[in-house]
Scaffold this active site. Structure first.
Site, PDB file in Angstrom:
ATOM      1  N   ARG A 184     -11.026  -5.889 -15.102  1.00 12.77           N
ATOM      2  CA  ARG A 184     -12.328  -5.907 -15.754  1.00 12.77           C
ATOM      3  C   ARG A 184     -13.368  -6.230 -14.692  1.00 12.77           C
ATOM      4  NH1 ARG A 184     -13.261  -6.526 -21.187  1.00 12.77           N
ATOM      5  NH2 ARG A 184     -15.405  -6.989 -21.812  1.00 12.77           N
ATOM      6  N   GLU A 231     -24.827 -11.442 -15.958  1.00 19.09           N
ATOM      7  CA  GLU A 231     -23.583 -10.670 -15.902  1.00 19.09           C
ATOM      8  C   GLU A 231     -23.800  -9.323 -16.577  1.00 19.09           C
ATOM      9  OE1 GLU A 231     -19.713  -9.398 -17.944  1.00 19.09           O
ATOM     10  OE2 GLU A 231     -21.685  -9.945 -18.761  1.00 19.09           O
ATOM     11  N   ARG A 269     -16.979  -6.620 -13.251  1.00 17.97           N
ATOM     12  CA  ARG A 269     -18.319  -6.910 -13.730  1.00 17.97           C
ATOM     13  C   ARG A 269     -19.186  -7.372 -12.561  1.00 17.97           C
ATOM     14  NH1 ARG A 269     -16.633  -4.420 -17.337  1.00 17.97           N
ATOM     15  NH2 ARG A 269     -16.739  -4.850 -19.573  1.00 17.97           N
ATOM     16  N   CYS A 321     -27.743  -3.633 -21.051  1.00 12.72           N
ATOM     17  CA  CYS A 321     -28.559  -2.773 -20.188  1.00 12.72           C
ATOM     18  C   CYS A 321     -28.891  -1.491 -20.915  1.00 12.72           C
ATOM     19  CB  CYS A 321     -27.812  -2.451 -18.899  1.00 12.72           C
ATOM     20  SG  CYS A 321     -28.676  -1.266 -17.859  1.00 12.72           S
TER      21      CYS A 321
END
Length: 418
Positions: A236, A192, A238, A145
């Protein structure tokens, strides 16, 4: 115009292609070889050499016919593929990868090592025409991104007409996801990204992505933040974005997530008994003769002193910066791509009489949910970067299982697994 290829090797390859064309159309060959028709035409004209793995498949085709290869339940493409974590998950539920794109040469090496009989790995997706990508049922990608640039669009007609997402996403890698979806219209996609994608630029970035997928491309879109700690001893978080071309009753409650903290670090750390069973890494990380970890993973006195002083300095200033100490009962912080620098976010306590240590690359692989059969053919530095940039494989597989009924037909759903 590209100059024709005239080497002897390609001449022999062309003979196989010409022989196959006597009984199969360009379209049939393109579908079978997992390439676009345009690429097959380039080979026929001698504009590009035919890859060795394609020659092998042509030989097999001439021997056994086009329908002799076992069919998969569905096909998918793997964009921004990294080392193949998402691919592992979707292969596990019956999918077949028909196209891969990954620009980093070291990640390509790891990917090719673990998927040796696959198709060629394509490089920079921004340089690949969507027409050259095979048709597929599912598009997969952990796209990076970058900041979205609204002004200064140079390719407003990338899809043959002025299009909303071309205006708003040009200059970002998400644009390449969107243009491929627009051209190939897969049944579904799964993307993702980091959790903060939702809050980036006060939510405007995610709003552009969501509107592009839902309004401009016409997909039914679902998204959710999932913590890898449901499956591995690592926090983590996401965001997973799932989309379907048709109306479906997809429900995040059907994604089966075990309770967090059920798996702790002790289950993935090197142990003599565990390593005796694995032994996939030679003596790269573990001394089998003396049944202990190699000493290079223990921090030097200088580095350990520096990290302690760094933490004290920031604590005195009221900041939370510093190292993260863990033990066998821990669930760790998020493994990052910078782990190779000093390992500070995840340091394993080795007792008062010994400096802490880094995780080994194999332990990082386990922390991300990769099986011990997954090979690590690169240096420690590269491996740390690759696993730090990867996905938690069992999270991807849990999402894939929930998506599968909406990808496969009822007939395929009841077909015995290979």
């Amino acid at each position: 115009m590209t100059s024709p290829i005239t080497t002897e090797d390609n001449s022999a390859a062309l003979q196989y292609l010409q022989a196959a064309r006597k009984s199969h159309s360009q379209a049939d060959l393109a579908k079978h070889l997992k390439f676009g028709e345009r690429q097959v035409r380039r080979w026929e004209k001698g504009e590009q050499p035919i890859p060795a793995h394609v020659v092998e498949e042509l030989q097999r085709l001439l021997d056994f016919g086009i329908d002799s290869k076992p069919t998969s339940d569905f096909t998918f493409i793997d964009l921004f593929a990294g080392i193949g974590g998402i691919r592992l998950a979707f292969e596990a539920i019956g999918g077949e990868c028909v196209f891969t794109s990954e620009w980093d040469s070291y990640a390509q090496k790891t990917y090719a090592t673990n998927f040796p009989s696959s198709h060629a790995i394509n490089g920079d997706i921004t340089q690949i025409d969507a027409e050259d990508i095979p048709d597929h049922d599912v598009l997969l990608g952990g796209f990076p991104c970058q900041p979205f640039s609204i002004a200064g669009v140079s390719k407003k007609n990338a899809l043959g007409r002025a299009h909303g997402f071309a205006d708003e996403t040009q200059g970002t890698l998400f644009f390449d996801v969107a243009r491929i979806i627009a051209k190939k219209r897969p049944k579904a996609f799964m993307l993702e990204n980091v959790k903060n994608l939702q809050s980036h630029d006060k939510g405007r970035t995610f709003d552009v992505i969501h509107r592009t997928l839902r309004d401009d491309l016409g997909y039914n879109v679902f998204f959710k933040v999932i913590d890898g700690a449901h499956f591995v001893p690592q926090h983590r978080e996401r965001i997973i974005i799932v989309g379907f071309r048709d109306e479906v009753d997809f429900d995040w409650d059907k994604v089966k997530l075990p309770g967090k903290g059920n798996v702790t670090l002790g289950e993935i750390l090197h142990k003599p008994k565990l390593e005796a069973a694995a032994k996939v890494d030679g003596s790269n990380y573990f001394d089998y003769e003396n049944k202990k970890l190699l000493s290079k993973y223990t921090l030097t006195d200088n580095l350990w002193t520096y990290l302690q002083n760094y933490k004290k300095k920031h604590q005195a200033a009221g900041n939370g910066f510093g190292f993260g100490m863990v033990n066998e009962g821990s669930v760790t912080r998020t493994l990052s791509a910078r782990y190779y620098k000093d390992g500070s976010e995840i340091l394993v306590d080795q007792g008062d009489d010994k400096n802490p240590r880094r995780l080994t690359p194999r332990e990082c692989a386990r922390l991300m949910g990769f099986p011990d059969t997954f090979k690590i053919p690169v240096s420690d530095t590269r491996a740390y970067k690759q696993f730090g940039n990867s996905v938690v494989v069992p999270v991807m597989e849990a999402v894939a299982k929930a998506m599968r009924p909406h990808i496969c037909s009822a007939t395929l759903e009841t077909k015995p697994k290979k």
